[in-house]
Scaffold this motif. Structure first.
Motif, PDB file in Angstrom:
ATOM      1  N   PRO A  53      20.125 -28.173   1.306  1.00 20.05           N
ATOM      2  CA  PRO A  53      21.428 -28.356   1.971  1.00 20.05           C
ATOM      3  C   PRO A  53      21.709 -29.880   1.782  1.00 20.05           C
ATOM      4  O   PRO A  53      21.039 -30.611   2.341  1.00 20.05           O
ATOM      5  CB  PRO A  53      21.105 -27.707   3.503  1.00 20.05           C
ATOM      6  CG  PRO A  53      19.668 -28.289   3.445  1.00 20.05           C
ATOM      7  CD  PRO A  53      19.006 -27.935   2.135  1.00 20.05           C
ATOM      8  N   CYS A  54      22.866 -29.951   1.121  1.00 17.33           N
ATOM      9  CA  CYS A  54      23.288 -31.393   1.037  1.00 17.33           C
ATOM     10  C   CYS A  54      23.526 -32.315   2.482  1.00 17.33           C
ATOM     11  O   CYS A  54      23.463 -33.433   2.323  1.00 17.33           O
ATOM     12  CB  CYS A  54      24.233 -31.395   0.082  1.00 17.33           C
ATOM     13  SG  CYS A  54      26.062 -31.105   0.893  1.00 17.33           S
ATOM     14  N   CYS A  57      28.612 -31.339   2.710  1.00 16.75           N
ATOM     15  CA  CYS A  57      29.830 -30.463   2.688  1.00 16.75           C
ATOM     16  C   CYS A  57      30.109 -29.760   4.036  1.00 16.75           C
ATOM     17  O   CYS A  57      29.288 -29.819   4.988  1.00 16.75           O
ATOM     18  CB  CYS A  57      29.508 -29.340   1.514  1.00 16.75           C
ATOM     19  SG  CYS A  57      28.190 -28.072   2.282  1.00 16.75           S
ATOM     20  N   CYS A  60      27.760 -27.145   5.177  1.00 13.38           N
ATOM     21  CA  CYS A  60      26.317 -27.858   5.872  1.00 13.38           C
ATOM     22  C   CYS A  60      26.706 -28.490   7.157  1.00 13.38           C
ATOM     23  O   CYS A  60      25.972 -28.109   8.206  1.00 13.38           O
ATOM     24  CB  CYS A  60      25.871 -28.962   5.005  1.00 13.38           C
ATOM     25  SG  CYS A  60      24.841 -28.168   3.609  1.00 13.38           S
TER      26      CYS A  60
HETATM   27 ZN   LIG Z   1      25.873 -28.888   1.815  1.00 11.80          ZN
END
Ligand SMILES: [Zn+2]
Length: 322
Positions: A53-54, A57, A60
């Motif tokens: 998971p970044c 975004c 997320c």
């Molecule tokens: Zn993300």
């Protein structure tokens, strides 16, 4: 403090290698951290960024900040309070699972407390696992894998969170409960045996009250305080059924600590080692076994709706005679 940072990194690495599964069994206690881990998994599975998971975004951010309340493709199910996890709940999931996701390319179903899932509910879940829609992922949270059918286990990837070591748990609790006295945190660590959920439940005000009352009661018991003094303490607690049972449960744990001091069993869970030794010297194995019998009979009587005051009086009479 992120106590499961390693396990999270391993999960993210697995996704990065393209080894996602359609169903996961997250084995951890019923506490907040297991749930947070499940939401981390959901964020990773729904992430639209480069390294899921970044954390940046939109998907997320919604998943990590609010879980199912903010992200329309995260669905969380909890067992009903007394009924557990019914087959109807799983049937409801089966009806919705083939509908398209709202925002991304998949939906994530998180089922908490799956150890309370009935056999028929697990069989319904199994049917879902046998023909899984490509657009759904499942995270089944349970506190012990052996509560699940082998057929369910074999169709999902197991992620064991495992018990924490005492030092990590102590640091975690100190961070979360900054005002709690050190000896209470030490007792929580001994009581929890590596489980965050058990430690947190020990530190709730109701649990602390029951534990303190049980400690006072045991001090009186081992000082041979007599039936009247014991009953005076127990009767004041007997009016509230749940509180009284929690009190008796703690008395049981204290007495078990003393019994283990007699038999060379495991180190004490609740008592400080010096108190366990002091009570050992003031008691006999036979007396402790009798006391533990009396306690378990009293708790069984309460569970079948016996009168609290009468149960407390009878118990104290028996305990004082041992
Ligand atoms: Zn993300």
């Amino acid at each position: 403090m992120d106590v499961y940072a390693k396990q999270k990194a391993a999960f993210a690495a697995r996704l990065a290698e393209g080894r996602a599964a359609h169903a996961y069994i997250l084995e951890g206690d019923d506490g907040d951290e297991t749930r947070r881990f499940a939401l981390y998994m959901a964020a990773a599975l729904l992430c639209t960024g480069d390294k899921p998971p970044c954390g940046r975004c939109a998907s997320c951010r919604k998943a990590l900040a609010g879980g199912e309340t903010l992200h329309p493709d995260i669905h969380v199910f909890e067992p009903e309070k007394n009924a557990g996890f019914s087959v109807e709940t799983v049937r409801g999931i089966r009806k919705s699972v083939y509908l398209l996701p709202n925002e991304g390319d998949r939906k994530v179903y998180i089922l908490c407390g799956a150890q309370k899932m009935s056999r028929s509910a697990q069989n319904a879940l199994l049917k879902l696992f046998e023909e899984p829609p490509a657009s759904a992922s499942f995270v089944i949270c349970c506190d012990r894998r052996d509560a699940l059918l082998p057929t369910v286990l074999s169709r999902a990837l197991l992620i064991p969170l495992g018990p924490l070591d005492d030092r990590t748990l102590r640091a975690y609790l100190a961070d979360r409960h900054r005002d709690a006295p050190a000896d209470r945190l030490d007792a929580a660590v001994r009581f929890a045996q590596g489980s965050i959920g058990r430690a947190e439940s020990f530190l709730t005000p109701a649990s602390q009250e029951a534990s303190r009352a049980a400690a006072d009661f045991c001090a009186l018991l081992f000082a041979k305080g007599g039936a009247f003094a014991l009953a005076a303490q127990a009767l004041s607690l007997s009016a509230k059924r749940d509180g009284f049972d929690a009190f008796l449960a703690f008395v049981e744990l204290y007495l078990l600590d003393v019994l283990h001091a007699h038999t060379g069993g495991p180190p004490p869970l609740l008592l400080a080692p010096s108190a366990a030794e002091e009570y050992r010297a003031a008691s006999t194995r036979r007396g402790l076994c009798g006391a533990l019998d009396a306690l378990s009979e009293s708790r069984a009587r309460l569970a079948s709706n016996a009168n609290g005051r009468l149960t407390a009086t009878l118990l104290c009479t028996r305990l004082s005679a041992l």
